[in-house]
Enzyme design. Structure first.
Site, PDB file in Angstrom:
ATOM      1  CG  ASN A   7     -53.230  62.282 -88.370  1.00  0.00           C
ATOM      2  OD1 ASN A   7     -52.492  61.863 -89.247  1.00  0.00           O
ATOM      3  ND2 ASN A   7     -53.389  61.653 -87.224  1.00  0.00           N
ATOM      4  CG  HIS A  10     -53.542  57.996 -93.703  1.00  0.00           C
ATOM      5  ND1 HIS A  10     -52.940  56.806 -93.356  1.00  0.00           N
ATOM      6  CD2 HIS A  10     -54.612  58.117 -92.898  1.00  0.00           C
ATOM      7  CE1 HIS A  10     -53.639  56.227 -92.396  1.00  0.00           C
ATOM      8  NE2 HIS A  10     -54.653  57.011 -92.090  1.00  0.00           N
ATOM      9  CG  HIS A  43     -50.389  57.433 -84.091  1.00  0.00           C
ATOM     10  ND1 HIS A  43     -51.519  56.661 -84.079  1.00  0.00           N
ATOM     11  CD2 HIS A  43     -49.588  56.930 -83.109  1.00  0.00           C
ATOM     12  CE1 HIS A  43     -51.419  55.736 -83.130  1.00  0.00           C
ATOM     13  NE2 HIS A  43     -50.246  55.871 -82.540  1.00  0.00           N
ATOM     14  NE  ARG A  45     -50.309  52.222 -85.619  1.00  0.00           N
ATOM     15  CZ  ARG A  45     -51.580  52.187 -85.205  1.00  0.00           C
ATOM     16  NH1 ARG A  45     -52.400  53.163 -85.501  1.00  0.00           N
ATOM     17  NH2 ARG A  45     -52.033  51.167 -84.524  1.00  0.00           N
ATOM     18  NE  ARG A  49     -49.743  50.372 -88.715  1.00  0.00           N
ATOM     19  CZ  ARG A  49     -50.915  49.939 -88.239  1.00  0.00           C
ATOM     20  NH1 ARG A  49     -52.034  50.411 -88.746  1.00  0.00           N
ATOM     21  NH2 ARG A  49     -50.982  49.035 -87.286  1.00  0.00           N
ATOM     22  CD  GLU A  70     -53.241  60.752 -83.103  1.00  0.00           C
ATOM     23  OE1 GLU A  70     -53.184  59.549 -83.432  1.00  0.00           O
ATOM     24  OE2 GLU A  70     -54.009  61.555 -83.610  1.00  0.00           O
ATOM     25  CB  THR A 100     -57.224  53.796 -88.024  1.00  0.00           C
ATOM     26  OG1 THR A 100     -57.077  55.084 -87.406  1.00  0.00           O
ATOM     27  CG2 THR A 100     -58.693  53.402 -87.972  1.00  0.00           C
ATOM     28  CB  THR A 101     -56.570  54.995 -82.940  1.00  0.00           C
ATOM     29  OG1 THR A 101     -55.340  55.491 -83.435  1.00  0.00           O
ATOM     30  CG2 THR A 101     -56.508  54.841 -81.439  1.00  0.00           C
ATOM     31  CD  GLU A 151     -58.354  63.640 -80.590  1.00  0.00           C
ATOM     32  OE1 GLU A 151     -57.197  64.082 -80.402  1.00  0.00           O
ATOM     33  OE2 GLU A 151     -58.681  63.008 -81.617  1.00  0.00           O
ATOM     34  CG  HIS A 191     -60.925  57.957 -85.091  1.00  0.00           C
ATOM     35  ND1 HIS A 191     -61.508  57.088 -85.969  1.00  0.00           N
ATOM     36  CD2 HIS A 191     -59.660  57.525 -84.941  1.00  0.00           C
ATOM     37  CE1 HIS A 191     -60.633  56.163 -86.313  1.00  0.00           C
ATOM     38  NE2 HIS A 191     -59.501  56.405 -85.713  1.00  0.00           N
ATOM     39  N   GLY A 213     -57.807  63.748 -90.056  1.00  0.00           N
ATOM     40  CA  GLY A 213     -56.744  63.249 -90.911  1.00  0.00           C
ATOM     41  C   GLY A 213     -57.232  62.675 -92.217  1.00  0.00           C
TER      42      GLY A 213
HETATM   43  N1  PXP Z   1     -57.489  61.576 -83.244  1.00  0.00           N
HETATM   44  C1  PXP Z   1     -56.804  60.463 -82.905  1.00  0.00           C
HETATM   45  C2  PXP Z   1     -56.420  60.295 -81.475  1.00  0.00           C
HETATM   46  C3  PXP Z   1     -56.446  59.499 -83.868  1.00  0.00           C
HETATM   47  O1  PXP Z   1     -55.770  58.392 -83.506  1.00  0.00           O
HETATM   48  C4  PXP Z   1     -56.773  59.736 -85.221  1.00  0.00           C
HETATM   49  C5  PXP Z   1     -56.345  58.745 -86.264  1.00  0.00           C
HETATM   50  O2  PXP Z   1     -54.962  58.733 -86.356  1.00  0.00           O
HETATM   51  C6  PXP Z   1     -57.472  60.919 -85.533  1.00  0.00           C
HETATM   52  C7  PXP Z   1     -57.842  61.798 -84.528  1.00  0.00           C
HETATM   53  C8  PXP Z   1     -57.843  61.265 -86.933  1.00  0.00           C
HETATM   54  O3  PXP Z   1     -58.781  60.360 -87.412  1.00  0.00           O
HETATM   55  P1  PXP Z   1     -59.152  60.367 -88.942  1.00  0.00           P
HETATM   56  O4  PXP Z   1     -57.904  60.022 -89.698  1.00  0.00           O
HETATM   57  O5  PXP Z   1     -60.237  59.353 -89.050  1.00  0.00           O
HETATM   58  O6  PXP Z   1     -59.611  61.776 -89.253  1.00  0.00           O
END
Ligand code: PXP
Length: 238
Positions: A7, A10, A43, A45, A49, A70, A100-101, A151, A191, A213
């Protein structure tokens, strides 16, 4: 072997801090691909952002691997996805104020809207994944929605400070994955996964893809994108 999807949100977060053109998430995605990752996630959003519509469009036409978008389960976002046609759409809950989510999607509680969104994405040839907590009812509702993938949200496992808490969350994830597979769902996880807590999930063969990510981008800032991705690939290799 499990696959790794990176991901790059960032990278865009840093760019948007100055509202200029660098660092470019598309360049970061290309470097992650050169290092061997199997897919790129962004993602888009609703508040835009970090990732912008144009980023998704350029990624769609330049990626050599897979694009996973996403998105919130809204009609507006579904229309964008159907136009850009990522390989997969991952439906996530979205709140304006969150960093974050935060939790999984309440598939059971808003099944009509989710089913409509899944159908619309399927008609455009897009595979669908639902980002859910390791919860029995949500898994059953995900199966009923027609989505191919879930997921499983690993945030609580990743955030657990004490070992017994981490053990309990780990067991919940294992149970949830078993249940999802028994209902015919394919399973990704993500996540909060990092260079320390990912290893424990690697023996779970039913996991197809790790979606990571923040920890990779954080490491890439210090050691470079290709090295950060290669180090994570070495961890998830079984
Ligand atoms: N999976 C989903 C559905 C997410 O929303 C996110 C965060 O954007 C991630 C995975 C990745 O999470 P992290 O950035 O904590 O690795």
């Amino acid at each position: 072997m499990h696959t790794l999807a990176v991901n790059v949100d960032h990278v865009a977060t840093v760019r948007q801090a100055r509202l200029i053109t660098e660092p470019d998430p598309v360049t970061a995605a290309a470097l992650a691909e050169l290092a061997g990752c199997h897919g790129i996630i962004v993602h888009l959003r609703e508040d835009r952002r970090h990732i912008q519509d144009r980023d998704v469009e350029v990624l769609r036409s330049t990626l050599k691997t897979r694009l996973n978008l996403e998105m919130a389960a809204t009609d507006d976002m579904a229309a964008i996805a159907c136009r850009i046609r990522p390989d997969m759409a991952c439906l996530v809950p979205e709140k304006r104020a969150e960093l974050t989510t935060e939790g999984g999607l309440d598939v059971a509680g808003q099944s009509a809207q989710i089913v409509r969104c899944v159908r619309c994405l399927h008609e455009a040839g897009i595979m669908v994944s639902l980002f859910i907590d390791a919860d029995e009812d949500q898994i059953t509702a995900a199966r009923d929605s027609g989505a191919e993938f879930v997921e499983i949200h690993t945030g609580r496992y990743a955030d657990a400070a004490a070992q017994p808490d981490q053990d309990r969350e780990f067991d919940r994830i294992v149970e949830a994955i078993g249940r999802a597979r028994s209902l015919g769902l394919r399973v990704n996880v993500g996540h909060g996964l990092n260079y320390r807590n990912t290893q424990r999930l690697v023996p779970i063969g039913a996991i197809e893809e790790f979606s990571i990510g923040h920890s990779i981008i954080a490491r890439a800032v210090l050691v470079g994108m290709e090295r950060a991705v290669r180090e994570m690939l070495a961890i998830i290799k079984r």
